[in-house]
Every structure is written in structure tokens, then in C-alpha cells.
Scaffold this motif. Structure first.
Motif, PDB file in Angstrom:
ATOM      1  N   SER A  93       0.884  -1.128  -0.284  1.00 58.04           N
ATOM      2  CA  SER A  93       0.066  -0.173   0.060  1.00 58.04           C
ATOM      3  C   SER A  93       0.881   1.266   0.057  1.00 58.04           C
ATOM      4  O   SER A  93       1.559   1.445   0.856  1.00 58.04           O
ATOM      5  N   THR A  98      -4.614   2.379   3.829  1.00 59.11           N
ATOM      6  CA  THR A  98      -5.802   1.412   3.091  1.00 59.11           C
ATOM      7  C   THR A  98      -6.414   0.407   4.266  1.00 59.11           C
ATOM      8  O   THR A  98      -5.763  -0.422   4.253  1.00 59.11           O
ATOM      9  N   VAL A 340      -5.517   8.403  -1.386  1.00 62.53           N
ATOM     10  CA  VAL A 340      -5.721   7.266  -0.796  1.00 62.53           C
ATOM     11  C   VAL A 340      -7.004   6.647  -1.037  1.00 62.53           C
ATOM     12  O   VAL A 340      -8.063   7.484  -0.896  1.00 62.53           O
ATOM     13  N   THR A 341      -7.326   5.460  -1.556  1.00 61.48           N
ATOM     14  CA  THR A 341      -8.579   4.875  -2.056  1.00 61.48           C
ATOM     15  C   THR A 341      -9.020   3.882  -0.926  1.00 61.48           C
ATOM     16  O   THR A 341      -8.285   3.118  -0.642  1.00 61.48           O
ATOM     17  N   GLN A 342      -9.968   4.026  -0.333  1.00 62.69           N
ATOM     18  CA  GLN A 342     -10.672   3.117   0.619  1.00 62.69           C
ATOM     19  C   GLN A 342     -11.799   2.251   0.040  1.00 62.69           C
ATOM     20  O   GLN A 342     -12.673   2.839  -0.613  1.00 62.69           O
ATOM     21  N   THR A 343     -11.570   1.016   0.145  1.00 67.03           N
ATOM     22  CA  THR A 343     -12.762   0.109  -0.213  1.00 67.03           C
ATOM     23  C   THR A 343     -12.960  -0.763   0.826  1.00 67.03           C
ATOM     24  O   THR A 343     -12.527  -0.837   1.776  1.00 67.03           O
TER      25      THR A 343
END
Length: 344
Positions: A93, A98, A340-343
Motif C-alpha cells: 500500500s 488503506t 488514498v482509496t478506501q474500499t
């Protein structure tokens, strides 16, 4: 005005030198942890997942260890417990923040895996804190949304991981990478011609195989993110199984290869097939064998196949940045994306 993306591309030689200086002395730590395991599980999303593809091929081709790309949803959505005894779980990451990746690495440890984090977020990042061993890259802050220097330093960390796993390669090759990248930034090849060749096209197929497959995936992602192209990243083996039908005068191909290795001949043959069908074949790397059959060519690094991906992506990054500007798009802040992509 110089974009942040272009500036960060130029920072890669220094970032790679700093990362390699920090991580090469830690090969022994990797070796000690990996000695308790027999196979690898890579945990990542997005650009980091493309880096993990490089890690997978490096591990299988040069260390003889079975390697797999994780499906984080097994941990986070299905919440299934697996037997990961004997597994080295490697989570990547850029930010180390993340949540899905941190949670999946913690899940892997709970399932019996030994764990490694690769992050630019530092030793205090949640991902580093969750791992048995953290390999922190030293790319510095990356302000442009499309990852450049954080991607290549991830590859450098994976190369160090490979050495710790006992890869049958010459560790000295890594020391040549920063200079090779510096040369590519100064002399990328037919950049302007390829920018013009793509400027009026709705889509492109990007293809490579083996260790270069990661570069094809990452370049396709960059062209989607920053240029809004319908870019399809495929192994050339998969491309030949049907999708090659989409390659025509309106859908060119970008073909990626190291200057040596067992996949080069197949890439050359694919370029000849593409141009023979009346489509443009733009190439990255592959030496004169590939550039001689290309419509236009970007240079590749003068590096052995196992470390070539650390350089191969750089002309593609330059292409992405230049094409975005040619299309009137700000490559630093593509629509719909955050750093920053949060899934879930």
C-alpha cells in the motif's frame, strides 16, 4: 508549467537510490522470516496490485515459490478463515493507510501467515505496524494522484524481497537501476509520435507477458486514470485468445518487453501481427528486435529481465503525462480519484 506528475517522474532515480540503500541491508531479515514459509500471498489493490504481479512473477520464475494474488474480499466481506500456515503474506500500500489492505494483512496473520508490509507510509503507518516485517520505501511525498515514484520504489522493495527469498539473480543488477531510469527520463524515445498517435483514439490495448506483464497492467491503468482512455491491459497470451479482434486502425496496441528473456520473441511476433493487420504497434523496450517492427518506439532500460520492470514503466509514465496534457487534462488531479482509496 511543469506538472507535479512530471516532477515526481524525475525524482525516481533519487527515490530508488534511497530505497535500495535502505532496504538492501535488510535482505537477511527477509531471509530469516521467509525461511519459515513455503509460498507467497500478495495483498494489494490498484497500482500496488500491479506491483504485486511483478512480485509474483519474480518469486515464481526466480525463487521457485508458488505465489498468489489475494482476493481481499475473502477476508473483509466473506470473512472466511483459511489455513495460511507456511504462507508469507506480503501486503502493498502506497500510503499504508488503506483499511482493507491493513485488515486483510491482519486476517492473514490470524490465519497463520508470516507477514511483510511494503509501504511508503513509514514505520508508524497502520500497515507497517500490522506486519512482522516492514519494508518501507523512501519515495518521499507524492502529490500527484497518479502513482509514479511510489510504484517504482515498490518494485525495488519487491526485488529486495526476491533476494531474501533466494532468487537466482545477481543482486548487483539492482544498483544499476537508478542510472538506467535516469537515462530513460532523458531519452524516452519516440514520445511525441506516440502521443500524437493516441491523441484521437478512444482506446488502446496494452500488452506484455511474464515479468513485463506488470508494466502492461500499470501503463493501462495510468492511461485510464489520467487520460480517460479505454485502455485494456492484457498478457499477450490472453490477447491472442480473442481480444486481439479489437485491435484495428482505431485501437492501437502498446507492447512492452524487456530487452532479453523468453517472452521477447513472442512480443516481436505480436507486433508484426498488429502492424500486418493495419493497426499501429507502439512499443516500450524490447531492444532493436522490437523497435524495428514498431510503428513508433519508446526506449527500454539496459537491464536484465528480472529488474527491467523498474525501468520499463518510466517511458509509459512520461507518455501518460504528455498525453494527458495534449488532451487538455490535468494529470495531477484526474476526475473521480483521490490519493488514498478506501474500499470495503
Amino acid at each position: 508549467m511543469t506538472t507535479k506528475m512530471r516532477s515526481e517522474i524525475a525524482e525516481q532515480p533519487a527515490a530508488l537510490r534511497a530505497t535500495l540503500d535502505a532496504l538492501l541491508p535488510r535482505v537477511g531479515e527477509v531471509e530469516q522470516l521467509a525461511g519459515q514459509t513455503r509460498q507467497l500471498l500478495f495483498i494489494a489493490r490498484g497500482t500496488s496490485d500491479n506491483a504485486a504481479v511483478y512480485g509474483r512473477y519474480l518469486a515464481e520464475a526466480h525463487t521457485g515459490r508458488l505465489s498468489t494474488l489475494a482476493a481481499p474480499s475473502i477476508a473483509t466481506t466473506y470473512k472466511r478463515k483459511l489455513d495460511l500456515d507456511g504462507v508469507l503474506a506480503v501486503a502493498l500500500s502506497q500510503s499504508g493507510r488503506t483499511e482493507e489492505i491493513v485488515e486483510t494483512l491482519a486476517w492473514a496473520k490470524d490465519c497463520g501467515a508470516r507477514t511483510v508490509a511494503i509501504t511508503n507510509g513509514g514505520e508508524q503507518s497502520p500497515l507497517a505496524q500490522a506486519a512482522d516485517l516492514a519494508l518501507c520505501t523512501l519515495a518521499g511525498e507524492e502529490k500527484a494522484v497518479p502513482a509514479t515514484k511510489t510504484y517504482t520504489t515498490q518494485l525495488a522493495a519487491l526485488a529486495v524481497l526476491g533476494l531474501g527469498l533466494g532468487a537466482d539473480v545477481d543482486a548487483a543488477d539492482l544498483q544499476r537501476v537508478p542510472d538506467a531510469v535516469e537515462k530513460l527520463i532523458a531519452e524516452p524515445g519516440d514520445l511525441d509520435a506516440i502521443v500524437e498517435g493516441l491523441a484521437d483514439k478512444p482506446g488502446v490495448v496494452v500488452s506484455g507477458r511474464g515479468l513485463a506483464f506488470s508494466t502492461a497492467l500499470e501503463l493501462a491503468l495510468k492511461l485510464k486514470e489520467a487520460c480517460y482512455l479505454h485502455a485494456m491491459g492484457l498478457s499477450y497470451a490472453d490477447l491472442l485468445h480473442g481480444p486481439i479482434a479489437v485491435v484495428d486502425e482505431d485501437t492501437p496496441a502498446i507492447l512492452v518487453a524487456a530487452g532479453e528473456g523468453p517472452t521477447l520473441a513472442g512480443t516481436v511476433a505480436l507486433a508484426e501481427r498488429v502492424t500486418g493487420a493495419g493497426a499501429s504497434a507502439f512499443t516500450v523496450g524490447g531492444g532493436t528486435a522490437l523497435s524495428s517492427v514498431a510503428t513508433a518506439a519508446l526506449n527500454g532500460p539496459d537491464l536484465p529481465e528480472w529488474v527491467a520492470p523498474l525501468g520499463l514503466i518510466v517511458p509509459g509514465q512520461l507518455l501518460t503525462e504528455a498525453l494527458a496534457r495534449r488532451l487538455g487534462i490535468d494529470p495531477d488531479a484526474p476526475r473521480g480519484l483521490n490519493k488514498v482509496t478506501q474500499t470495503d
